[in-house]
Design an enzyme around this catalytic site. Structure first.
Site, PDB file in Angstrom:
ATOM      1  N   SER A 111       0.841  -1.200   0.000  1.00  0.00           N
ATOM      2  CA  SER A 111       0.000   0.000   0.000  1.00  0.00           C
ATOM      3  C   SER A 111       0.870   1.241   0.000  1.00  0.00           C
ATOM      4  CB  SER A 111      -0.881   0.019   1.243  1.00  0.00           C
ATOM      5  OG  SER A 111      -0.094   0.227   2.404  1.00  0.00           O
ATOM      6  N   ASP A 112       0.343   2.322  -0.570  1.00  0.00           N
ATOM      7  CA  ASP A 112       0.972   3.614  -0.305  1.00  0.00           C
ATOM      8  C   ASP A 112       0.782   3.874   1.194  1.00  0.00           C
ATOM      9  OD1 ASP A 112       2.184   6.093  -0.477  1.00  0.00           O
ATOM     10  OD2 ASP A 112       1.039   6.748  -2.236  1.00  0.00           O
ATOM     11  N   TRP A 113       1.521   4.832   1.729  1.00  0.00           N
ATOM     12  CA  TRP A 113       1.561   5.039   3.191  1.00  0.00           C
ATOM     13  C   TRP A 113       0.214   5.525   3.737  1.00  0.00           C
ATOM     14  CZ3 TRP A 113       5.109   2.449   1.580  1.00  0.00           C
ATOM     15  CH2 TRP A 113       6.247   2.123   2.290  1.00  0.00           C
TER      16      TRP A 113
END
Ligand code: NAG
Ligand code: NAG
Ligand code: NAG
Ligand code: NAG
Ligand code: NAG
Ligand code: NAG
Length: 716
Positions: free
Chosen positions: A254-256
């Site tokens: 995932s992106d952050w």
């Protein structure tokens, strides 16, 4: 006059040095990596498998980390920004931005850049580089577009695939991002993007397809929703398209903070959550125990991560983590810079685009100079702020944008320093760092005037620019300053450091004799600029985007809507300008040289065949003769644009090849292009597949998208 240029040969040598020095171990095929991973993962408990997929929290020593397991042993993985190099640490190289790498149109240099970055990440003990970025400059206002390769899919493919190969050859796993349709900062967490299947395939997926073919270990899903479902739990995008259609064998992270659920995400195709354990960890273990997620799926997630780790041989080569994002001063001292500054300087010059050069104003021989003016706040760095947090305060010399996609400068050579150094002691330099005062411009041989335009990631803002730019105007009174200086000095030279296109209402001012476009040139910015100005390097940089006469000419802006529809479909930027017959100020692929190249003898051979599924396949081979007919040696970027048969419904022409060729004065060389199914296909929606359309194609060979020198027709 002799101009020693940046030659393709020098890059070949450079590349060879990098490869020899770094290729310690050979990466494994996915098959080999999976068989090793299988042996390890089958000994793991469910909790251990889940540990490997789960981030440990914000604020660790790396941008993100996973916890280790023991018996069987698997290390804690260190994931670190950025696409530009190792963030949050000292003693690393801070080179040209990706948009500049694209502007070099130089495959070998791009590969060498990926190579040194991979080496620096691995040298600092990082397992996974968060990059390269493959989102488009769909709108020139897009805040993070400078972290990526511009507006054309073919150029984006070369940039991203060569960067991945360079990085992974040096044992770092690359995580290509952001998957998918994440082309603006505004509302990136709470908007949904829509693109039709053909547009999605031919433009937005294309670089991901090629990076999967290049063996990329990881893909990062984006914050936004796609057709109403978050990208990181989007079963269609992750399972059907990425893992199914593209056959991706690595892991999706995932992106952050982009994960929004446990069960929907895991079943939707997410393999690793970053940076906190919130939705994975115990919640994931519980979901498996409650049969909401199958244990096979948990095993698959782990296998994908462990296999990527084996693939780049991190089992053999494992330097200790030597960064500390919490307190950089506490990191162990490891200097990974080597001589990478040389490539940075060369690429800074190779990506500098010469836009205007009236009566050979450039190159300037310092021997003929007495006095020059260097004007504008962009011409020098402010030592107090040039390395500020995530570069979100740079109002002086601009050499990268802002956000997590940045790297600290070990030093930053500004234009004032670089030019003074190149001009030598004998030349008087009148410097003014004011953006309002043109007094310094008077009574000098030349007046260099500097201006910039900045943008970045939406986590921070400068003034009222919250990521995406609000408009295409220069910052800090740039337009007025340039006009005033040009009115005061008949030999005015404009230098723009910008994240992307700007409006240039002064471009035709008769006193403006040259315009240079160095982009975001990194730590050696001033030296690279001086190399072009003095002719040490003959410019060969080309625009990786279109510079329009007015903002409304561009094919898209920043959408304020909750649903962002990619209405221009295939007609992004230069394709739209071609289609709508709009004259740009400077077209995609444009850039001047100090010499002239002649194009002749275009030959094209098209061969069709049937592939193993009895569908049409083809190879088109083209060659063109290029002669350096001008006064000095130099490199030309020969560009190949393809028109599909009318029935295909494609844009008027699309880039499908480019080569950089270095030629001595008077020398002739042959450039070859080979277009295969990849370059010759369109995405057919009935049924969904890549097909080579039937009919007459045209191959346009030229020096920019609007400077076509030879055209040949062929039929498939
Ligand atoms: C990592 O795992 C160890 C052993 O299970 C545990 O003690 C530690 O708290 C974990 N660390 C983090 C940051 O989750
Ligand atoms: C390493 O970085 C530190 C902090 O910026 C700096 O003081 C030191 O000079 C650097 N060392 C080298 C060899 O560049
Ligand atoms: C994770 O599980 C805990 C209880 O085990 C629960 O309190 C928490 O809300 C869950 N987190 C999420 C994001 O679902
Ligand atoms: C462009 O945007 C900047 C930053 O928001 C603003 O200061 C400036 O007034 C705008 N310029 C124009 C011409 O709208
Ligand atoms: C998204 O969230 C931002 C900040 O919370 C808010 O200002 C904006 O109106 C929201 N946009 C949409 C399209 O829901
Ligand atoms: C070479 O190309 C230039 C334009 O770049 C043109 O002016 C010149 O006539 C050409 N020379 C020959 C020999 O074709």
């Amino acid at each position: 006059m002799h101009i020693p240029s940046l030659s393709t040969t020098s890059f070949t040598l450079l590349l060879a040095t990098f490869s020899l020095a770094s290729a310690k171990v050979v990466t494994l095929s996915w098959e080999e990596a999976y068989s090793k991973a299988e042996i390890l993962v089958r000994q793991m408990s469910l909790e251990q498998k889940v540990t490997i997929t789960t981030g440990t929290g914000w604020g660790g020593i790396c941008s993100g980390s996973t916890n280790c397991t023991s018996n069987p042993d698997f290390p804690s993985l260190c994931l670190q920004d950025s696409p530009l190099g190792v963030r949050s640490t000292y003693n690393v190289t801070s080179g040209v931005s990706a948009i500049n790498a694209a502007a070099s149109f130089d495959k070998q240099a791009i590969r060498a850049r990926g190579d040194y970055m991979g080496k620096e990440f691995r040298g600092k003990g990082v397992h996974i580089q968060l990059g390269p970025t493959m989102n488009y400059m769909r709108s020139p206002l897009g805040g993070r577009a400078w972290e990526s390769g511009g507006e054309d899919p073919y150029l984006m493919v070369v940039l991203s695939a060569e960067t991945v190969k360079g990085g992974q050859d040096n044992d770092v796993i690359c995580s290509v991002k952001h998957f998918l349709l994440n082309e603006q900062e505004l509302n990136r967490m709470n908007s949904s993007t829509e693109a039709d299947s053909r547009t999605m395939h031919e433009i937005y997926l294309w670089p991901f397809v090629r990076c999967v073919e290049a063996g990329v270990g990881s893909v990062m899903c984006s914050y936004n929703e796609i057709d109403g479902t978050y990208a990181c739990e989007n079963d269609y995008i992750l399972n059907t398209v990425l893992k199914g259609e593209l056959g991706f064998k690595g892991f999706v992270m995932s992106d952050w903070g982009a994960t929004q659920s446990t069960i929907a995400s895991v079943n939707g195709g997410l393999d690793m959550t970053m940076p906190t354990p919130e939705y994975f960890g115990k919640n994931l273990t519980d979901a498996v125990n409650a049969n909401k997620v199958s244990e096979e799926r948990a095993t698959d997630m782990t296998m994908r991560i462990v296999a990527a780790w084996y693939k780049v041989r991190q089992d053999i080569d494992s330097p200790a983590v030597a960064i500390n994002s919490v307190d950089q001063d506490k990191a162990p001292y490891v200097n990974v810079q080597e001589d990478h500054h040389k490539l940075v300087r060369e690429m800074g010059a190779a990506s500098n685009v010469l836009l205007k050069n009236v009566k050979n104003t450039f190159p300037i021989n310092p021997k003929n100079l007495k006095k020059v003016a260097i004007i504008g706040s962009d011409s020098a760095v402010d030592p107090r702020t040039f390395n500020c947090d995530m570069r979100a305060c740079t109002s002086t010399h601009l050499a990268q944008g802002w956000g997590f996609g940045t790297v600290s400068f070990p030093y930053l050579i500004d234009p004032l320093t670089g030019l003074k150094d190149a001009f030598g002691e004998g030349v008087v330099v009148q410097s003014s760092l004011s953006d309002w005062d043109l007094e310094a411009a008077k009574d000098t041989d030349y007046a260099f005037v500097f201006a910039n335009a900045n943008s970045g990631e939406e986590i921070q803002f400068i003034g009222d620019t919250a990521g995406d730019r609000n408009n295409l105007s220069l910052w800090n009174n740039g337009d007025n300053l340039i006009k005033a200086v040009a009115d005061a000095n008949k030999n005015t030279i404009v230098v723009i450091h910008s994240v992307g296109p700007v409006l240039m209402p002064w471009a035709d001012h008769p006193n403006i004799k040259a315009i240079l476009w160095p982009g975001l040139a990194g730590q050696k910015s001033g030296n690279s600029l001086a190399d072009i100005v003095t002719g040490k390097v003959n410019p060969s940089g080309r625009l990786p985007y279109t510079i329009a006469k007015q903002e409304q000419d561009h094919s898209a802006g920043i959408s304020k809507e909750a649903v962002i529809v990619y209405e221009e479909k295939l007609l992004m930027e230069y394709k739209w300008f071609d289609h709508a017959k709009i004259e740009p100020l400077f077209p995609f692929g444009y850039g001047l040289s100090y010499t002239k190249f002649n194009y002749s003898k275009l030959e094209v051979k098209a061969t069709t065949s049937l592939d193993k599924d009895n569908k049409k396949d083809a190879i088109v081979e083209a060659s063109i003769s290029i002669r350096n007919g001008g006064p000095v040696e130099g490199a030309e970027i020969v560009q190949a644009y393809l028109s599909f048969p009318n029935s295909a419904g494609s844009p008027p022409k699309q880039l499908r090849g480019f080569e950089k060729i270095f030629l001595e004065k008077g020398e002739r060389g042959i450039v070859d292009f080979k277009l295969e199914k990849t370059e010759l296909s369109i995405w057919d929606t009935k049924p969904e597949s890549w097909v080579i359309p039937s009919g007459q194609f045209k191959l346009h060979i030229g020096a920019s998208s609007r400077d076509i020198r030879k055209v040949a027709k062929f039929t498939l």
